[in-house]
Design a protein around this motif. Structure first.
Motif, mmCIF file in Angstrom:
data_model
loop_
_atom_site.group_PDB
_atom_site.id
_atom_site.type_symbol
_atom_site.label_atom_id
_atom_site.label_comp_id
_atom_site.label_asym_id
_atom_site.label_seq_id
_atom_site.Cartn_x
_atom_site.Cartn_y
_atom_site.Cartn_z
ATOM 1 N N VAL A 138 31.546 27.979 49.241
ATOM 2 C CA VAL A 138 31.195 29.390 49.386
ATOM 3 C C VAL A 138 32.383 30.168 49.934
ATOM 4 C CG1 VAL A 138 29.567 31.040 50.398
ATOM 5 C CG2 VAL A 138 28.845 28.681 50.010
ATOM 6 N N VAL A 139 32.596 31.364 49.395
ATOM 7 C CA VAL A 139 33.520 32.327 49.975
ATOM 8 C C VAL A 139 32.709 33.571 50.312
ATOM 9 C CG1 VAL A 139 35.515 33.820 49.591
ATOM 10 C CG2 VAL A 139 35.552 31.472 48.753
ATOM 11 N N LEU A 140 32.627 33.889 51.606
ATOM 12 C CA LEU A 140 31.903 35.076 52.070
ATOM 13 C C LEU A 140 32.910 36.162 52.406
ATOM 14 C CD1 LEU A 140 29.276 33.376 54.397
ATOM 15 C CD2 LEU A 140 28.822 34.482 52.212
ATOM 16 N N LEU A 141 32.723 37.332 51.816
ATOM 17 C CA LEU A 141 33.657 38.437 52.006
ATOM 18 C C LEU A 141 33.013 39.481 52.907
ATOM 19 C CD1 LEU A 141 34.893 38.774 48.316
ATOM 20 C CD2 LEU A 141 35.944 37.495 50.188
ATOM 21 N N GLY A 142 33.567 39.632 54.114
ATOM 22 C CA GLY A 142 33.035 40.571 55.084
ATOM 23 C C GLY A 142 33.691 41.928 55.000
ATOM 24 N N ASN A 143 33.729 42.638 56.111
ATOM 25 C CA ASN A 143 34.272 43.995 56.147
ATOM 26 C C ASN A 143 35.746 44.017 55.761
ATOM 27 O OD1 ASN A 143 31.818 44.890 57.073
ATOM 28 N ND2 ASN A 143 32.435 44.977 59.217
ATOM 29 N N GLY A 144 36.133 45.084 55.048
ATOM 30 C CA GLY A 144 37.540 45.312 54.759
ATOM 31 C C GLY A 144 38.149 44.356 53.756
ATOM 32 N N THR A 145 37.344 43.776 52.865
ATOM 33 C CA THR A 145 37.878 42.825 51.881
ATOM 34 C C THR A 145 37.808 43.402 50.472
ATOM 35 O OG1 THR A 145 35.712 41.767 51.705
ATOM 36 C CG2 THR A 145 37.299 40.763 53.198
ATOM 37 N N SER A 146 38.655 42.881 49.617
ATOM 38 C CA SER A 146 38.602 43.188 48.187
ATOM 39 C C SER A 146 38.965 41.918 47.440
ATOM 40 C CB SER A 146 39.567 44.318 47.823
ATOM 41 O OG SER A 146 40.911 43.923 48.062
ATOM 42 N N ILE A 147 38.597 41.862 46.169
ATOM 43 C CA ILE A 147 38.875 40.665 45.381
ATOM 44 C C ILE A 147 39.198 41.086 43.958
ATOM 45 C CG2 ILE A 147 36.415 40.305 44.813
ATOM 46 C CD1 ILE A 147 37.002 37.262 44.979
ATOM 47 N N THR A 148 40.162 40.422 43.348
ATOM 48 C CA THR A 148 40.558 40.770 41.989
ATOM 49 C C THR A 148 39.703 40.047 40.963
ATOM 50 O OG1 THR A 148 42.175 38.977 41.787
ATOM 51 C CG2 THR A 148 42.934 41.051 42.790
ATOM 52 N N GLN A 149 39.686 40.602 39.767
ATOM 53 C CA GLN A 149 38.914 40.000 38.676
ATOM 54 C C GLN A 149 39.424 38.602 38.355
ATOM 55 O OE1 GLN A 149 40.139 39.467 35.396
ATOM 56 N NE2 GLN A 149 38.220 39.093 34.281
ATOM 57 N N ALA A 150 40.736 38.405 38.400
ATOM 58 C CA ALA A 150 41.309 37.092 38.097
ATOM 59 C C ALA A 150 40.875 36.057 39.129
ATOM 60 C CB ALA A 150 42.833 37.185 38.050
ATOM 61 N N ALA A 151 40.804 36.459 40.394
ATOM 62 C CA ALA A 151 40.366 35.535 41.440
ATOM 63 C C ALA A 151 38.903 35.172 41.258
ATOM 64 C CB ALA A 151 40.593 36.154 42.819
ATOM 65 N N VAL A 152 38.075 36.155 40.914
ATOM 66 C CA VAL A 152 36.650 35.879 40.658
ATOM 67 C C VAL A 152 36.511 34.883 39.527
ATOM 68 C CG1 VAL A 152 34.483 36.872 39.845
ATOM 69 C CG2 VAL A 152 35.837 38.082 41.565
ATOM 70 N N ARG A 153 37.292 35.050 38.472
ATOM 71 C CA ARG A 153 37.210 34.154 37.323
ATOM 72 C C ARG A 153 37.569 32.722 37.721
ATOM 73 N NH1 ARG A 153 40.279 36.819 34.132
ATOM 74 N NH2 ARG A 153 42.192 35.593 34.408
#
Length: 321
Positions: A58-73
């Motif tokens: 699991v990766v939990l993203l809290g306050n102040g985070t962003s994630i790229t489409q490539a990373a999600v893939r």
């Protein structure tokens, strides 16, 4: 390495045996050189940290985070659950909710979802399963609290008279519950009793559970619950069971089965750890590290969740021919 072989390689480690859970704040998650990394800003410089996705649940993203489409893939290809949640005692979503992005694969097993659905549409069987879940929850409290040195050093014992009364009443009430609503009332009353017992035992002082409060125990409970929800979501995804088919929580909440499964271990591990760490002055990061050590290494909570779901499917479900 082609896409199919790469995906197979990333999924070599069984979900129940993966060692890493990440809770990230104030950073950017991205793909960099074929790896998933998170980028932080430290004073006047930036720093990159690798996430070993093949060994992560699991990766939990809290306050102040962003994630790229490539990373999600890339995370999805490795079967990693992504959760969006709040932090610092101020959840981004109402109450304790956490929004999950599941890896989309239609080639997960069908055995367990078919067994689950074979009883789910029967209200009487659904109540039986809800009671069974609560009994597993009770047994986990007894088993873990009676053998955990960390809790016992703080004075938490399952043979204390006060906790024996709470747990014995819980067991009796579970088996006598006449409806899911009745079971929810029993659960709520029992959890309040556990909060009161733990807070008094560790000398925490006055305590009331409120997800928006900023005292250490409430903050740690929020963080710990997010981790438990992430593990529950991963367990259900691994077995191919949608989050909508809850047996207790949320007739109007689509992801409520995550809460049902998380409750199997929340009181047993998250609750006492949050209070003990709060009383001993742990930082947020130190608490999360302690909790993750307990749920991953000491008690293998993800595997326990998976096995409990399988147990319910095999006991109450039917083979679909």
């Amino acid at each position: 390495m082609n896409l199919l072989s790469e995906k197979k390689h990333l999924n070599n480690i069984l979900k129940s045996k993966r060692a890493n859970i990440y809770y990230l704040e104030y950073c950017k998650v991205l793909q960099n050189g074929g790896r998933v990394e998170y980028l932080t800003q430290e004073k006047d410089k930036q720093a990159y940290y690798n996430i070993p996705i093949a060994n992560t649940t699991v990766v939990l993203l809290g306050n102040g985070t962003s994630i790229t489409q490539a990373a999600v893939r890339m995370l999805a290809s490795a079967g990693v659950m992504i959760g969006f949640c709040g932090g610092g005692g101020s959840p981004l979503f109402a109450g304790n909710e956490v929004e999950f992005v599941s890896p989309q694969s239609e080639y997960r097993p069908t055995e367990y979802v078919q067994k689950w659905l074979s009883f789910w549409f029967n209200p009487e069987k659904r109540l039986e399963v809800a009671k069974y879940f609560q009994n597993i929850r009770l047994e986990n409290i007894k088993k873990i609290w009676s053998n955990c040195e960390f809790y016992q050093n703080a004075g938490i014992y399952t043979d204390d008279q006060e906790i024996e009364v709470i747990l014995n009443r819980f067991e009796k009430d579970i088996n006598n519950a006449s409806s899911v609503q009745n079971l929810l009332e029993i659960e709520g009353r029992t959890t309040k009793g556990l909060y009161k017992y733990i807070a008094r035992t560790v000398n925490y002082g006055d305590f009331s559970r409120d997800e928006k409060k900023s005292d250490p125990a409430n903050i740690f409970l929020n963080h710990g619950n997010y981790l438990a929800y992430g593990l529950a979501a991963t367990a259900l995804w691994t077995l191919g069971i949608p989050h909508s088919f809850a047996v207790m929580h949320g007739k109007t909440r689509r992801g409520a089965l995550v809460f049902d499964v998380a409750d199997l271990f929340k009181d047993a591990v998250v609750l006492p750890t949050a209070f003990v760490c709060a009383q001993e002055g742990y930082t947020n990061q130190a608490f999360r590290e302690k909790l993750m050590d307990m749920i991953v290494d000491e008690y293998e909570i993800l595997e326990g969740m998976i096995e409990s779901i399988k147990e319910v499917c095999n006991k109450f479900g039917e083979e679909i021919i």
